[in-house]
Design a protein around this motif. Structure first.
Motif, PDB file in Angstrom:
ATOM      1  N   VAL A  91     -41.255 -13.712  -2.198  1.00 38.77           N
ATOM      2  CA  VAL A  91     -42.066 -14.149  -3.332  1.00 38.77           C
ATOM      3  C   VAL A  91     -43.459 -14.417  -2.781  1.00 38.77           C
ATOM      4  O   VAL A  91     -43.649 -15.334  -1.981  1.00 38.77           O
ATOM      5  N   ASP A  92     -44.414 -13.588  -3.191  1.00 42.96           N
ATOM      6  CA  ASP A  92     -45.776 -13.702  -2.689  1.00 42.96           C
ATOM      7  C   ASP A  92     -46.685 -14.289  -3.764  1.00 42.96           C
ATOM      8  O   ASP A  92     -46.659 -13.847  -4.913  1.00 42.96           O
ATOM      9  N   ILE A  93     -47.498 -15.277  -3.376  1.00 43.89           N
ATOM     10  CA  ILE A  93     -48.490 -15.847  -4.277  1.00 43.89           C
ATOM     11  C   ILE A  93     -49.835 -15.239  -3.894  1.00 43.89           C
ATOM     12  O   ILE A  93     -50.283 -15.392  -2.762  1.00 43.89           O
ATOM     13  N   LEU A  94     -50.459 -14.540  -4.850  1.00 45.38           N
ATOM     14  CA  LEU A  94     -51.673 -13.786  -4.571  1.00 45.38           C
ATOM     15  C   LEU A  94     -52.770 -14.100  -5.593  1.00 45.38           C
ATOM     16  O   LEU A  94     -52.464 -14.419  -6.746  1.00 45.38           O
ATOM     17  N   PRO A  95     -54.040 -13.995  -5.186  1.00 49.33           N
ATOM     18  CA  PRO A  95     -55.126 -14.123  -6.163  1.00 49.33           C
ATOM     19  C   PRO A  95     -54.987 -13.027  -7.230  1.00 49.33           C
ATOM     20  O   PRO A  95     -54.530 -11.917  -6.936  1.00 49.33           O
ATOM     21  N   GLU A  96     -55.378 -13.341  -8.478  1.00 49.55           N
ATOM     22  CA  GLU A  96     -55.147 -12.419  -9.585  1.00 49.55           C
ATOM     23  C   GLU A  96     -55.813 -11.052  -9.427  1.00 49.55           C
ATOM     24  O   GLU A  96     -55.363 -10.078  -9.994  1.00 49.55           O
ATOM     25  N   ASP A  97     -56.855 -10.948  -8.631  1.00 48.65           N
ATOM     26  CA  ASP A  97     -57.533  -9.667  -8.462  1.00 48.65           C
ATOM     27  C   ASP A  97     -57.141  -8.961  -7.164  1.00 48.65           C
ATOM     28  O   ASP A  97     -57.833  -8.062  -6.710  1.00 48.65           O
ATOM     29  N   SER A  98     -56.016  -9.354  -6.581  1.00 47.77           N
ATOM     30  CA  SER A  98     -55.572  -8.757  -5.321  1.00 47.77           C
ATOM     31  C   SER A  98     -55.132  -7.320  -5.491  1.00 47.77           C
ATOM     32  O   SER A  98     -54.537  -6.950  -6.503  1.00 47.77           O
ATOM     33  N   MET A  99     -55.428  -6.528  -4.467  1.00 47.22           N
ATOM     34  CA  MET A  99     -54.898  -5.164  -4.408  1.00 47.22           C
ATOM     35  C   MET A  99     -53.545  -5.242  -3.722  1.00 47.22           C
ATOM     36  O   MET A  99     -53.379  -5.964  -2.742  1.00 47.22           O
ATOM     37  N   VAL A 100     -52.581  -4.510  -4.269  1.00 49.19           N
ATOM     38  CA  VAL A 100     -51.228  -4.517  -3.699  1.00 49.19           C
ATOM     39  C   VAL A 100     -50.743  -3.084  -3.536  1.00 49.19           C
ATOM     40  O   VAL A 100     -51.268  -2.158  -4.157  1.00 49.19           O
ATOM     41  N   THR A 101     -49.718  -2.915  -2.725  1.00 47.00           N
ATOM     42  CA  THR A 101     -49.131  -1.592  -2.540  1.00 47.00           C
ATOM     43  C   THR A 101     -48.412  -1.180  -3.817  1.00 47.00           C
ATOM     44  O   THR A 101     -48.006  -2.024  -4.610  1.00 47.00           O
ATOM     45  N   MET A 102     -48.260   0.092  -4.016  1.00 47.28           N
ATOM     46  CA  MET A 102     -47.635   0.602  -5.232  1.00 47.28           C
ATOM     47  C   MET A 102     -46.129   0.808  -5.089  1.00 47.28           C
ATOM     48  O   MET A 102     -45.471   1.214  -6.031  1.00 47.28           O
ATOM     49  N   ASP A 103     -45.577   0.546  -3.904  1.00 49.65           N
ATOM     50  CA  ASP A 103     -44.134   0.717  -3.737  1.00 49.65           C
ATOM     51  C   ASP A 103     -43.392  -0.346  -4.546  1.00 49.65           C
ATOM     52  O   ASP A 103     -43.887  -1.439  -4.767  1.00 49.65           O
ATOM     53  N   PHE A 112     -49.309 -13.820  -9.409  1.00 49.13           N
ATOM     54  CA  PHE A 112     -50.768 -13.768  -9.414  1.00 49.13           C
ATOM     55  C   PHE A 112     -51.317 -15.048 -10.030  1.00 49.13           C
ATOM     56  O   PHE A 112     -50.947 -15.423 -11.136  1.00 49.13           O
ATOM     57  N   VAL A 113     -52.204 -15.704  -9.248  1.00 46.46           N
ATOM     58  CA  VAL A 113     -52.768 -16.985  -9.680  1.00 46.46           C
ATOM     59  C   VAL A 113     -54.290 -16.892  -9.770  1.00 46.46           C
ATOM     60  O   VAL A 113     -54.923 -16.069  -9.117  1.00 46.46           O
ATOM     61  N   GLY A 114     -54.857 -17.774 -10.604  1.00 47.96           N
ATOM     62  CA  GLY A 114     -56.305 -17.872 -10.711  1.00 47.96           C
ATOM     63  C   GLY A 114     -56.862 -18.710  -9.572  1.00 47.96           C
ATOM     64  O   GLY A 114     -56.126 -19.145  -8.672  1.00 47.96           O
ATOM     65  N   ASP A 115     -58.157 -18.968  -9.599  1.00 44.29           N
ATOM     66  CA  ASP A 115     -58.814 -19.756  -8.552  1.00 44.29           C
ATOM     67  C   ASP A 115     -58.244 -21.170  -8.446  1.00 44.29           C
ATOM     68  O   ASP A 115     -58.279 -21.775  -7.382  1.00 44.29           O
ATOM     69  N   ASP A 116     -57.697 -21.663  -9.553  1.00 49.79           N
ATOM     70  CA  ASP A 116     -57.141 -23.016  -9.566  1.00 49.79           C
ATOM     71  C   ASP A 116     -55.682 -23.072  -9.113  1.00 49.79           C
ATOM     72  O   ASP A 116     -55.062 -24.124  -9.101  1.00 49.79           O
ATOM     73  N   GLY A 117     -55.102 -21.910  -8.758  1.00 48.38           N
ATOM     74  CA  GLY A 117     -53.715 -21.877  -8.290  1.00 48.38           C
ATOM     75  C   GLY A 117     -52.696 -21.822  -9.405  1.00 48.38           C
ATOM     76  O   GLY A 117     -51.501 -21.940  -9.166  1.00 48.38           O
ATOM     77  N   ILE A 118     -53.154 -21.605 -10.644  1.00 51.74           N
ATOM     78  CA  ILE A 118     -52.259 -21.538 -11.799  1.00 51.74           C
ATOM     79  C   ILE A 118     -51.910 -20.080 -12.078  1.00 51.74           C
ATOM     80  O   ILE A 118     -52.760 -19.193 -12.048  1.00 51.74           O
ATOM     81  N   VAL A 119     -50.630 -19.832 -12.375  1.00 51.77           N
ATOM     82  CA  VAL A 119     -50.134 -18.489 -12.641  1.00 51.77           C
ATOM     83  C   VAL A 119     -50.810 -17.934 -13.901  1.00 51.77           C
ATOM     84  O   VAL A 119     -50.835 -18.582 -14.949  1.00 51.77           O
ATOM     85  N   VAL A 120     -51.382 -16.713 -13.785  1.00 54.07           N
ATOM     86  CA  VAL A 120     -52.119 -16.116 -14.892  1.00 54.07           C
ATOM     87  C   VAL A 120     -51.433 -14.862 -15.470  1.00 54.07           C
ATOM     88  O   VAL A 120     -51.821 -14.408 -16.535  1.00 54.07           O
ATOM     89  N   MET A 121     -50.464 -14.322 -14.756  1.00 56.88           N
ATOM     90  CA  MET A 121     -49.735 -13.145 -15.237  1.00 56.88           C
ATOM     91  C   MET A 121     -48.244 -13.407 -15.100  1.00 56.88           C
ATOM     92  O   MET A 121     -47.820 -14.153 -14.219  1.00 56.88           O
ATOM     93  N   ILE A 122     -47.457 -12.791 -15.967  1.00 56.85           N
ATOM     94  CA  ILE A 122     -46.008 -12.973 -15.910  1.00 56.85           C
ATOM     95  C   ILE A 122     -45.468 -12.350 -14.622  1.00 56.85           C
ATOM     96  O   ILE A 122     -45.612 -11.140 -14.424  1.00 56.85           O
ATOM     97  N   PRO A 123     -44.848 -13.157 -13.756  1.00 59.75           N
ATOM     98  CA  PRO A 123     -44.275 -12.603 -12.532  1.00 59.75           C
ATOM     99  C   PRO A 123     -43.089 -11.687 -12.853  1.00 59.75           C
ATOM    100  O   PRO A 123     -42.309 -11.950 -13.761  1.00 59.75           O
ATOM    101  N   LYS A 124     -42.975 -10.607 -12.097  1.00 58.02           N
ATOM    102  CA  LYS A 124     -41.870  -9.667 -12.263  1.00 58.02           C
ATOM    103  C   LYS A 124     -41.529  -9.061 -10.926  1.00 58.02           C
ATOM    104  O   LYS A 124     -42.297  -9.152  -9.972  1.00 58.02           O
ATOM    105  N   ARG A 125     -40.372  -8.447 -10.884  1.00 57.35           N
ATOM    106  CA  ARG A 125     -39.958  -7.783  -9.643  1.00 57.35           C
ATOM    107  C   ARG A 125     -40.826  -6.571  -9.387  1.00 57.35           C
ATOM    108  O   ARG A 125     -41.364  -5.963 -10.289  1.00 57.35           O
ATOM    109  N   GLY A 126     -40.950  -6.239  -8.132  1.00 59.01           N
ATOM    110  CA  GLY A 126     -41.728  -5.051  -7.795  1.00 59.01           C
ATOM    111  C   GLY A 126     -42.303  -5.196  -6.461  1.00 59.01           C
ATOM    112  O   GLY A 126     -42.522  -4.615  -5.580  1.00 59.01           O
TER     113      GLY A 126
END
Length: 126
Positions: A91-103, A112-126
Protein backbone atom coordinates in the motif's frame (compact mmCIF):
# COMPACT_ATOMS: atom_id res chain seq x y z
CA UNK A 1 -59.72 33.55 -58.74
CA UNK A 2 -57.31 35.50 -56.49
CA UNK A 3 -59.49 34.70 -53.50
CA UNK A 4 -59.36 30.97 -54.28
CA UNK A 5 -55.57 31.04 -54.51
CA UNK A 6 -55.28 32.77 -51.10
CA UNK A 7 -57.57 30.24 -49.44
CA UNK A 8 -55.64 27.32 -50.91
CA UNK A 9 -52.33 28.81 -49.77
CA UNK A 10 -53.58 29.38 -46.21
CA UNK A 11 -54.92 25.83 -45.96
CA UNK A 12 -51.61 24.45 -47.20
CA UNK A 13 -49.59 26.38 -44.55
CA UNK A 14 -51.99 25.62 -41.72
CA UNK A 15 -51.47 21.86 -42.02
CA UNK A 16 -47.87 21.91 -40.65
CA UNK A 17 -49.01 24.32 -37.96
CA UNK A 18 -51.79 21.96 -36.89
CA UNK A 19 -49.32 19.06 -36.75
CA UNK A 20 -46.93 21.14 -34.69
CA UNK A 21 -49.73 22.21 -32.36
CA UNK A 22 -50.92 18.61 -31.92
CA UNK A 23 -47.38 17.40 -31.21
CA UNK A 24 -46.85 20.19 -28.67
CA UNK A 25 -50.11 19.35 -26.87
CA UNK A 26 -49.18 15.65 -26.72
CA UNK A 27 -45.73 16.54 -25.37
CA UNK A 28 -47.20 18.73 -22.63
CA UNK A 29 -49.68 16.01 -21.65
CA UNK A 30 -46.92 13.38 -21.59
CA UNK A 31 -44.66 15.54 -19.43
CA UNK A 32 -47.53 16.31 -17.06
CA UNK A 33 -48.28 12.61 -16.62
CA UNK A 34 -44.59 11.85 -16.02
CA UNK A 35 -44.27 14.61 -13.42
CA UNK A 36 -47.45 13.57 -11.63
CA UNK A 37 -46.47 9.90 -11.53
CA UNK A 38 -43.00 10.80 -10.17
CA UNK A 39 -44.61 12.92 -7.48
CA UNK A 40 -46.84 10.01 -6.44
CA UNK A 41 -43.86 7.67 -6.17
CA UNK A 42 -41.92 10.13 -4.02
CA UNK A 43 -44.81 10.66 -1.61
CA UNK A 44 -45.09 6.94 -0.88
CA UNK A 45 -43.63 5.45 2.25
CA UNK A 46 -42.11 2.44 0.54
CA UNK A 47 -38.87 3.87 -0.82
CA UNK A 48 -36.03 1.70 -2.03
CA UNK A 49 -32.42 2.69 -1.57
CA UNK A 50 -30.59 2.93 -4.87
CA UNK A 51 -27.02 1.71 -4.78
CA UNK A 52 -24.87 2.75 -7.71
CA UNK A 53 -22.73 -0.07 -9.06
CA UNK A 54 -18.99 0.30 -8.62
CA UNK A 55 -16.99 0.64 -11.80
CA UNK A 56 -14.21 -1.95 -11.98
CA UNK A 57 -14.78 -2.99 -8.38
CA UNK A 58 -17.27 -4.22 -5.84
CA UNK A 59 -18.83 -3.22 -2.56
CA UNK A 60 -16.74 -5.93 -0.84
CA UNK A 61 -14.22 -4.22 1.46
CA UNK A 62 -11.63 -6.93 0.82
CA UNK A 63 -11.70 -6.39 -2.94
CA UNK A 64 -11.94 -2.59 -3.21
CA UNK A 65 -12.10 0.08 -4.44
CA UNK A 66 -12.41 1.92 -1.14
CA UNK A 67 -14.46 5.13 -1.60
CA UNK A 68 -14.74 5.55 2.19
CA UNK A 69 -11.06 6.54 2.23
CA UNK A 70 -11.59 9.82 0.37
CA UNK A 71 -11.26 12.55 3.01
CA UNK A 72 -9.29 10.34 5.43
CA UNK A 73 -5.62 10.83 6.16
CA UNK A 74 -3.37 8.68 3.99
CA UNK A 75 -2.12 6.69 7.00
CA UNK A 76 -5.65 5.98 8.28
CA UNK A 77 -6.67 4.86 4.81
CA UNK A 78 -3.65 2.56 4.59
CA UNK A 79 -4.54 0.96 7.93
CA UNK A 80 -8.18 0.58 6.84
CA UNK A 81 -7.22 -1.17 3.59
CA UNK A 82 -4.67 -3.46 5.23
CA UNK A 83 -7.23 -4.46 7.87
CA UNK A 84 -9.85 -5.34 5.25
CA UNK A 85 -7.79 -6.72 2.35
CA UNK A 86 -5.51 -9.41 3.74
CA UNK A 87 -4.08 -10.30 0.31
CA UNK A 88 -2.73 -6.78 -0.35
CA UNK A 89 1.06 -6.80 0.01
CA UNK A 90 1.86 -3.22 -0.88
CA UNK A 91 0.00 0.00 0.00
CA UNK A 92 1.77 3.11 -1.25
CA UNK A 93 0.86 6.65 -0.20
CA UNK A 94 1.75 9.04 -3.02
CA UNK A 95 1.24 12.73 -3.88
CA UNK A 96 -1.82 13.13 -6.13
CA UNK A 97 0.24 14.21 -9.14
CA UNK A 98 2.72 11.33 -8.93
CA UNK A 99 3.75 9.40 -12.00
CA UNK A 100 3.39 5.65 -11.55
CA UNK A 101 4.16 2.56 -13.58
CA UNK A 102 1.38 1.23 -15.77
CA UNK A 103 1.76 -2.41 -14.72
CA UNK A 104 -1.24 -3.87 -12.87
CA UNK A 105 -0.89 -5.81 -9.63
CA UNK A 106 -3.89 -7.03 -7.66
CA UNK A 107 -1.77 -7.14 -4.51
CA UNK A 108 -0.91 -3.41 -4.68
CA UNK A 109 -2.97 -0.37 -3.73
CA UNK A 110 -1.91 3.20 -4.40
CA UNK A 111 -3.32 5.97 -2.21
CA UNK A 112 -3.11 9.46 -3.70
CA UNK A 113 -3.10 12.32 -1.20
CA UNK A 114 -3.10 16.10 -1.45
CA UNK A 115 -0.50 18.41 0.09
CA UNK A 116 -2.29 18.10 3.43
CA UNK A 117 -1.99 14.29 3.45
CA UNK A 118 -5.73 13.76 2.86
CA UNK A 119 -6.85 11.12 0.35
CA UNK A 120 -8.15 12.82 -2.82
CA UNK A 121 -8.88 9.83 -5.09
CA UNK A 122 -10.62 6.53 -4.43
CA UNK A 123 -7.90 3.95 -3.72
CA UNK A 124 -8.07 0.80 -5.84
CA UNK A 125 -5.97 -2.19 -6.66
CA UNK A 126 -3.40 -1.86 -9.37
Amino acid sequence: NVRTLATTTNDHHSMPYRSFLAATILLVIGLSVAILSTGDAESGTNKEEVVAPMIRGSMNLAEGPWPKCVGMSGENCKSYILANAKDVNSVDILPEDSMVTMDFSTSRVRIFVGDDGIVVMIPKRG
